[in-house]
Scaffold this active site. Structure first.
Site, PDB file in Angstrom:
ATOM      1  N   HIS A 184     -24.658   6.849  28.732  1.00  0.00           N
ATOM      2  CA  HIS A 184     -24.709   7.209  30.148  1.00  0.00           C
ATOM      3  C   HIS A 184     -24.337   6.022  31.043  1.00  0.00           C
ATOM      4  CE1 HIS A 184     -25.499  10.759  32.335  1.00  0.00           C
ATOM      5  NE2 HIS A 184     -26.760  10.595  32.645  1.00  0.00           N
TER       6      HIS A 184
ATOM      7  N   PHE B 193     -31.440   5.033  39.775  1.00  0.00           N
ATOM      8  CA  PHE B 193     -31.394   5.912  38.612  1.00  0.00           C
ATOM      9  C   PHE B 193     -30.340   6.997  38.856  1.00  0.00           C
ATOM     10  CE2 PHE B 193     -35.305   3.740  37.727  1.00  0.00           C
ATOM     11  CZ  PHE B 193     -35.254   3.558  36.343  1.00  0.00           C
TER      12      PHE B 193
ATOM     13  N   ASN C 115     -29.898  10.199  38.762  1.00  0.00           N
ATOM     14  CA  ASN C 115     -30.054  11.426  39.555  1.00  0.00           C
ATOM     15  C   ASN C 115     -30.030  11.202  41.057  1.00  0.00           C
ATOM     16  OD1 ASN C 115     -30.407  12.419  37.008  1.00  0.00           O
ATOM     17  ND2 ASN C 115     -32.411  13.345  37.377  1.00  0.00           N
TER      18      ASN C 115
ATOM     19  N   ASP D 245     -19.440   8.610  32.743  1.00  0.00           N
ATOM     20  CA  ASP D 245     -19.312   9.168  31.397  1.00  0.00           C
ATOM     21  C   ASP D 245     -18.899  10.626  31.476  1.00  0.00           C
ATOM     22  OD1 ASP D 245     -22.040   9.316  32.540  1.00  0.00           O
ATOM     23  OD2 ASP D 245     -22.466  10.544  30.779  1.00  0.00           O
TER      24      ASP D 245
ATOM     25  N   ASN E 220     -25.402  14.826  36.657  1.00  0.00           N
ATOM     26  CA  ASN E 220     -26.399  14.606  37.704  1.00  0.00           C
ATOM     27  C   ASN E 220     -26.031  13.499  38.683  1.00  0.00           C
ATOM     28  OD1 ASN E 220     -28.124  16.677  36.898  1.00  0.00           O
ATOM     29  ND2 ASN E 220     -29.165  15.367  35.399  1.00  0.00           N
TER      30      ASN E 220
END
Length: 240
Positions: free
Chosen positions: A19, A64, A66, A91, A112
């Site tokens: 990720h 982060f 999200n 990614d 996300n």
């Protein structure tokens, strides 16, 4: 001015995750091209540099994945940029490992980080989709992307990151074709020819002449049978 955003999750726990390939791409660009040191800014880490006359700001959100859009939106507003000035490195499950695609606009396909950016600046920004492959089942995706790249991934990952860095100047100049060519030279270099090239202008080599077959020797004729007649008989037969 351009804003290049790498997506990932902050901290050493996530540093090697699939990720985090967006973070990895920006780290390589900054290191290879003499960008300034990473510093805190816009709820993330920022590094600045130039490709010719084009100033580029690298941003790794620390909100982060999200909530990536919070960081991107803040940087966009501060520098008075538009979504067209933004390129996001992320990614991509739907591309084979090591493959790369350039895309502008469109949906977020369930990613996300992109979903959050869409919510804050809209969808009209550029994306670099960095292929990491798919685990094969939807239920396995979360564990897959939050797992480190394996040993078998290191060669193609290194080639991809080096290619992105090689082509970064072309990307800054909005020449996506040259950028993708630079990546391809690392990830899929041309194979050398196995034949021996003929010098330019040289005549083609004539085929070698095959030696003529030697004629078979003539078979000797059989000796005629000896004449049993006497000399007198031969003379008499001559006058008959």
């Amino acid at each position: 001015m351009k804003l290049w955003v790498g997506l990932g999750n902050p901290g050493p726990k996530y540093a090697g995750n699939r990720h985090n390939i967006g973070f990895m791409a920006l780290d390589r660009i900054a290191a290879d091209h003499g960008f300034g040191p990473w510093r805190k800014g816009f709820q993330g880490l920022v590094s600045e540099g130039r490709f010719g006359s084009e100033k580029v700001i690298l941003l790794k959100p620390e909100t982060f994945m999200n909530l990536s859009g919070q960081s991107v939106g803040e940087a966009l507003r501060f520098h008075k940029l538009t979504p067209a000035d933004v390129t996001v490195f992320h990614d991509e499950l739907d591309l084979a490992p090591g493959k790369i695609r350039v895309k502008t606009g469109g949906g977020h396909a369930g990613h996300n980080g992109l979903r959050s950016i869409h919510a804050h600046i809209g969808e009209a920004y550029h994306r670099l989709r960095l292929g990491i492959g798919h685990p094969g089942h939807k239920d396995a995706v979360a564990a897959y992307v939050l797992h480190d790249f394996g040993k078998a991934d290191q060669d193609w990952l290194e080639d991809l990151l080096r290619g992105i860095s090689d082509g970064a100047g072309d990307l800054a100049a909005d020449d996506s074709a040259r950028f993708l060519n630079a990546v391809a030279l690392r990830t899929a270099p041309p194979r050398p020819s196995t034949g021996t090239a003929r010098p330019e202008g040289a005549a083609p080599k004539a085929p070698e002449a095959k030696p003529m077959a030697k004629p078979a020797p003539a078979k000797p004729e059989a000796d005629a049978p000896a004449d049993p007649r006497s000399a007198l008989q031969k003379l008499a037969d001559k006058f008959r």
